[in-house]
Design an enzyme around this catalytic site. Sequence first.
Site, short mmCIF file in Angstrom:
data_model
loop_
_atom_site.label_atom_id
_atom_site.label_comp_id
_atom_site.label_asym_id
_atom_site.label_seq_id
_atom_site.Cartn_x
_atom_site.Cartn_y
_atom_site.Cartn_z
N TYR A 124 -21.57 72.79 -57.68
CA TYR A 124 -20.58 73.40 -56.78
C TYR A 124 -21.05 73.39 -55.33
O TYR A 124 -20.33 73.88 -54.46
CB TYR A 124 -20.26 74.82 -57.22
CG TYR A 124 -19.50 74.87 -58.52
CD1 TYR A 124 -20.11 74.50 -59.70
CD2 TYR A 124 -18.18 75.29 -58.56
CE1 TYR A 124 -19.43 74.54 -60.90
CE2 TYR A 124 -17.49 75.32 -59.76
CZ TYR A 124 -18.12 74.95 -60.92
OH TYR A 124 -17.44 74.98 -62.10
N LYS A 172 -30.28 72.94 -69.54
CA LYS A 172 -30.33 71.65 -70.24
C LYS A 172 -31.65 71.00 -69.80
O LYS A 172 -31.69 69.85 -69.34
CB LYS A 172 -29.10 70.82 -69.84
CG LYS A 172 -28.92 69.53 -70.57
CD LYS A 172 -28.38 69.68 -71.97
CE LYS A 172 -28.33 68.36 -72.68
NZ LYS A 172 -28.03 68.50 -74.12
N ASP A 205 -25.76 73.18 -74.98
CA ASP A 205 -24.88 72.70 -76.06
C ASP A 205 -25.12 73.49 -77.34
O ASP A 205 -24.17 73.90 -78.03
CB ASP A 205 -25.03 71.18 -76.29
CG ASP A 205 -26.45 70.66 -76.09
OD1 ASP A 205 -27.31 71.44 -75.64
OD2 ASP A 205 -26.70 69.49 -76.40
N ASP A 229 -19.54 78.53 -65.65
CA ASP A 229 -18.08 78.44 -65.60
C ASP A 229 -17.53 78.05 -66.98
O ASP A 229 -16.59 78.67 -67.49
CB ASP A 229 -17.69 77.39 -64.55
CG ASP A 229 -16.23 77.53 -64.15
OD1 ASP A 229 -15.63 78.58 -64.44
OD2 ASP A 229 -15.69 76.60 -63.53
#
Length: 339
Positions: A124, A172, A205, A229
Amino acid sequence: MSYTITLIPGDGIGPEVTDAMRRVVEATGVKIDWEVHEVGEGAIKRYGTPLPDHVLEALRRNKVGIKGPVTTPIGGGFRSVNVGIRKALDLYANLRPAKCIPGVPSRYEGVDLIIVRENTECLYAGIEHDVIPGEAAEAIRLITRRASERIARFAFEYAKANGRKQVTAVHKGNILKLTDGLFLRTAQKVAADYPEIAFNDRIVDNLCMQLVQRPHEYDVLVLPNLYGDIVSDLCSGLVGGLGVAPGANLGEGLAVFEPVHGSAPKYTGQNKVNPTASIRCGAMMLRFLGEAEAADRIERAVARVIAEGQKVTYDLKPRRDDPTAVGTREMAEAIIEAL
Ligand code: NAD
């Protein structure tokens, strides 16, 4: 005593849900002077920019704001006004509670999660450019130690102040070894300052799968901006959908409350969507102002109307085509009655 609050109705369904919120907040008897400002497409027509400086000045001056969603054009057009406000005011923490409310149709009971989303960087940051126009484009994902430390500390301080037991850092780091590696290592260091709060981490994930299968194993989640988000919408889905999910953007002495949901343009002006997320933002705002009793009354009134299940919008009925569903205004009226 009265509070001056900056109110940004937004567009799409924004004006309808913020109007419902405003009437419910006023019905508590807390005195508020609303300073109303326009952003987005309407502001472009009037002021030549989607986020005029005077709106940011009002948010800074009044310290507390509440907003409806604002439409962001996809694949072109102006930059997100929502991201613009968060960055300009350094509202670095996006706090999004996701808690089951009795009576809200959901696959689970007793889910009670707090999402703490870093709000100023990651993808962002808006650093994006064409490498070869039409062939290849590049976005830069910025993660800094400073922002990671600040958001991790916010998550632990929130946990401590609110009797929470565990903080989970989400990343991640197996693939994004430098960026998410930095986020994780920073969170681990901050965790050492809070031995009374359990700490663990999950790859994003895997976390998504676990949240769907065993949401009760999680408590406070701290995440970089984009994962935050996405996981926010997932968690909203666990507790009954976007119609009930509130949020707050918090910085140093500044706060802007807004629901998790967007402007749902297809429902604009239909008096159809659920005002609960926006009304619960109003309750979060009152709590922030120190008006805990008024906030509690709103939460109880919302819970009662939802538990009764009569005067609720389509998304809170067991079947979405239930002809007895009421509109946005009528549900707000029922909440005011319950107050
Ligand atoms: P959305 O949240 O607007 O809508 C997705 C779906 O969720 C809707 O079709 C509807 O079924 C449901 N929904 C949303 N709000 C609801 C409510 N109050 N009651 C009942 N159901 C509700 O997401 P989108 O369609 O991906 O985005 C639409 C626009 O909103 C885009 O321009 C996006 O950029 C913008 N957006 C703004 C914000 C913000 O202002 N903070 C946040 C998210 C999206």
